[in-house]
Design a protein around this motif. Structure first.
Motif, mmCIF file in Angstrom:
data_model
loop_
_atom_site.group_PDB
_atom_site.id
_atom_site.type_symbol
_atom_site.label_atom_id
_atom_site.label_comp_id
_atom_site.label_asym_id
_atom_site.label_seq_id
_atom_site.Cartn_x
_atom_site.Cartn_y
_atom_site.Cartn_z
ATOM 1 N N TYR A 58 0.656 -1.223 -0.052
ATOM 2 C CA TYR A 58 -0.239 -0.091 -0.107
ATOM 3 C C TYR A 58 0.940 1.229 -0.093
ATOM 4 O O TYR A 58 1.838 1.346 0.644
ATOM 5 C CB TYR A 58 -0.730 -0.206 1.225
ATOM 6 C CG TYR A 58 -1.591 -1.200 1.798
ATOM 7 C CD1 TYR A 58 -1.101 -2.454 2.091
ATOM 8 C CD2 TYR A 58 -2.934 -1.131 1.576
ATOM 9 C CE1 TYR A 58 -1.502 -3.391 2.625
ATOM 10 C CE2 TYR A 58 -3.748 -2.417 1.803
ATOM 11 C CZ TYR A 58 -3.100 -3.445 2.433
ATOM 12 O OH TYR A 58 -3.743 -4.563 2.857
ATOM 13 N N LEU A 60 -5.310 6.560 1.775
ATOM 14 C CA LEU A 60 -4.826 5.496 1.194
ATOM 15 C C LEU A 60 -5.057 5.968 -0.239
ATOM 16 O O LEU A 60 -5.795 6.699 -0.814
ATOM 17 C CB LEU A 60 -5.722 4.519 1.425
ATOM 18 C CG LEU A 60 -5.415 3.054 0.405
ATOM 19 C CD1 LEU A 60 -4.451 2.511 0.835
ATOM 20 C CD2 LEU A 60 -6.797 1.968 0.539
ATOM 21 N N VAL A 64 -3.217 0.531 -3.761
ATOM 22 C CA VAL A 64 -3.019 -1.095 -3.322
ATOM 23 C C VAL A 64 -2.778 -1.796 -4.108
ATOM 24 O O VAL A 64 -3.392 -1.677 -5.443
ATOM 25 C CB VAL A 64 -4.490 -1.439 -2.431
ATOM 26 C CG1 VAL A 64 -4.396 -2.803 -1.830
ATOM 27 C CG2 VAL A 64 -5.150 -0.304 -1.349
ATOM 28 N N GLY A 105 -2.511 -10.478 3.277
ATOM 29 C CA GLY A 105 -3.375 -10.368 2.299
ATOM 30 C C GLY A 105 -4.367 -9.261 2.382
ATOM 31 O O GLY A 105 -4.063 -8.088 2.921
ATOM 32 N N LEU A 106 -5.447 -9.334 1.670
ATOM 33 C CA LEU A 106 -6.352 -8.388 1.775
ATOM 34 C C LEU A 106 -7.866 -8.447 2.647
ATOM 35 O O LEU A 106 -8.576 -7.720 2.557
ATOM 36 C CB LEU A 106 -6.964 -8.042 0.214
ATOM 37 C CG LEU A 106 -5.850 -7.345 -0.836
ATOM 38 C CD1 LEU A 106 -6.611 -7.209 -2.060
ATOM 39 C CD2 LEU A 106 -5.096 -6.120 -0.172
ATOM 40 N N ALA A 107 -7.581 -9.382 3.429
ATOM 41 C CA ALA A 107 -8.668 -9.615 4.247
ATOM 42 C C ALA A 107 -8.777 -8.465 5.425
ATOM 43 O O ALA A 107 -7.726 -7.777 5.707
ATOM 44 C CB ALA A 107 -8.538 -10.993 5.180
ATOM 45 N N PRO A 108 -10.129 -8.120 5.910
ATOM 46 C CA PRO A 108 -10.179 -6.983 6.816
ATOM 47 C C PRO A 108 -9.215 -7.175 7.983
ATOM 48 O O PRO A 108 -8.648 -6.361 8.680
ATOM 49 C CB PRO A 108 -11.553 -6.967 7.201
ATOM 50 C CG PRO A 108 -12.343 -7.717 6.040
ATOM 51 C CD PRO A 108 -11.287 -8.671 5.514
ATOM 52 N N GLN A 153 -1.541 -4.548 8.671
ATOM 53 C CA GLN A 153 -0.628 -3.747 8.033
ATOM 54 C C GLN A 153 0.625 -3.372 8.489
ATOM 55 O O GLN A 153 0.383 -2.732 9.594
ATOM 56 C CB GLN A 153 -1.446 -2.633 7.245
ATOM 57 C CG GLN A 153 -2.783 -2.937 6.359
ATOM 58 C CD GLN A 153 -3.319 -1.809 5.736
ATOM 59 O OE1 GLN A 153 -2.726 -0.732 5.734
ATOM 60 N NE2 GLN A 153 -4.465 -2.008 5.194
ATOM 61 N N TYR A 166 -14.104 -3.965 11.956
ATOM 62 C CA TYR A 166 -12.721 -4.305 12.524
ATOM 63 C C TYR A 166 -11.990 -3.155 12.946
ATOM 64 O O TYR A 166 -11.710 -2.140 12.125
ATOM 65 C CB TYR A 166 -11.736 -5.050 11.271
ATOM 66 C CG TYR A 166 -12.294 -6.381 10.601
ATOM 67 C CD1 TYR A 166 -13.508 -6.318 10.066
ATOM 68 C CD2 TYR A 166 -11.914 -7.542 11.076
ATOM 69 C CE1 TYR A 166 -14.230 -7.155 9.425
ATOM 70 C CE2 TYR A 166 -12.455 -8.553 10.656
ATOM 71 C CZ TYR A 166 -13.621 -8.592 9.765
ATOM 72 O OH TYR A 166 -14.075 -9.691 9.285
ATOM 73 N N ALA A 211 -13.693 -2.447 7.283
ATOM 74 C CA ALA A 211 -15.252 -2.863 7.019
ATOM 75 C C ALA A 211 -14.770 -4.199 6.154
ATOM 76 O O ALA A 211 -13.898 -4.656 6.035
ATOM 77 C CB ALA A 211 -15.918 -2.051 6.196
ATOM 78 N N GLY A 212 -16.290 -4.819 6.247
ATOM 79 C CA GLY A 212 -16.031 -6.059 5.189
ATOM 80 C C GLY A 212 -15.649 -6.239 4.009
ATOM 81 O O GLY A 212 -15.387 -7.146 3.588
ATOM 82 N N GLY A 217 -13.003 -4.893 3.006
ATOM 83 C CA GLY A 217 -11.615 -5.691 3.032
ATOM 84 C C GLY A 217 -10.690 -4.796 3.459
ATOM 85 O O GLY A 217 -10.548 -4.025 4.668
ATOM 86 N N TYR A 218 -9.539 -4.478 2.902
ATOM 87 C CA TYR A 218 -8.278 -3.652 3.010
ATOM 88 C C TYR A 218 -8.267 -2.321 3.321
ATOM 89 O O TYR A 218 -7.568 -1.771 3.943
ATOM 90 C CB TYR A 218 -7.370 -4.087 1.849
ATOM 91 C CG TYR A 218 -7.911 -3.571 0.573
ATOM 92 C CD1 TYR A 218 -7.807 -2.065 -0.040
ATOM 93 C CD2 TYR A 218 -8.363 -4.381 -0.279
ATOM 94 C CE1 TYR A 218 -8.479 -1.781 -1.012
ATOM 95 C CE2 TYR A 218 -9.045 -4.121 -1.534
ATOM 96 C CZ TYR A 218 -9.059 -2.635 -1.762
ATOM 97 O OH TYR A 218 -9.554 -2.444 -3.072
#
Lengths: 114, 113
Positions: free
Chosen positions: A33, A45, A48, A96-99, A103, B32, B95-96, B98-99
């Motif tokens: 990122y 941001l 990505v 990965g990109l999971a919530p 980071q 999250y 949030a759901g 993702g990143y």
């Protein structure tokens, strides 16, 4: 080197210059990122990448051009910047990109545009 | 869209005193939640995170945070502050989708002798 490294740490450039920021992660992560941190504003941001593919371009002006040649390296190419682009540019990586994927941040490059 | 508010821009505490940094979020579902710390000249370091389960989360450096759904808050606490805790603290919500983390504007902590 461990973690996320960024070079240079400080950069001063004129509005007509072309320069590049470099980020390298030594964590085996798949996502990287770019963030912009300006005084008195939340982190923004910018870009990505996941497995070298850009997945987010957050309405960033075209004078900022990212490049991700492999999952360990990320560049931000700068050209014809404006004084308002002066900020701390932070690189981060995650598995990965999971919530919930944490980071990990580098120390940043302090950019000053004259 | 989710958002994060850190009401306090600056906080000053005496060394050894307790600390609480406030964070309020806006999001429809369970978010999250993260707290990061940034020391001068450094990048952000994760202190702790909350996804689900026990609403009191323990982190590194003696920090903890409590998720309160009814108040949409995720306040950071430490029982006894050390001079080395002086830094900028950021709350973030994911949030759901993702990143994309949304960060608050940060709270600057000053520790006095």
């Amino acid at each position: 080197e461990t973690g996320v490294t960024q070079t240079p740490r400080h950069l001063v450039m004129g509005m007509t210059n072309k320069k590049s920021l470099k980020c390298e992660q030594h964590l085996g992560h798949n996502a990287m990122y770019w963030y912009k941190q300006s005084a008195k504003k939340p982190l923004e941001l910018m870009f990505v990448y996941s497995l070298e593919e850009r997945v987010e371009n957050n309405s960033v002006p075209s004078r900022f051009s990212p490049e991700c040649p492999n999952s360990s390296h990320l560049f931000l190419h700068l050209h014809t910047l404006q004084p308002e682009d002066s900020a701390l540019y932070l690189c981060a990586s995650s598995w990965g990109l999971a919530p919930g994927d944490e980071q990990f941040f580098g120390p940043g490059t302090r950019l000053t545009v004259l | 869209a989710q958002s994060v508010t850190q009401p306090d821009i600056h906080i000053t505490v005496s060394e050894g005193a307790s600390l609480e940094l406030r964070c309020n979020y806006s999001y429809g579902a369970t978010p999250y939640l993260f707290w990061y710390v940034q020391s001068p000249g450094q990048g952000l370091q994760l202190l702790l995170k909350y996804f689900s389960g026990d609403t009191l989360v323990q982190g590194i450096k003696g920090f903890e945070a409590e998720f309160k759904r009814s108040q949409s808050s995720f306040n950071l606490r430490k029982p006894s502050v050390h001079w080395s805790d002086a830094a900028e603290y950021f709350c973030a919500v994911g949030a759901g989708s993702g990143y994309a983390l949304n960060f608050g504007k940060g709270t600057s902590l000053l520790v006095t002798p």
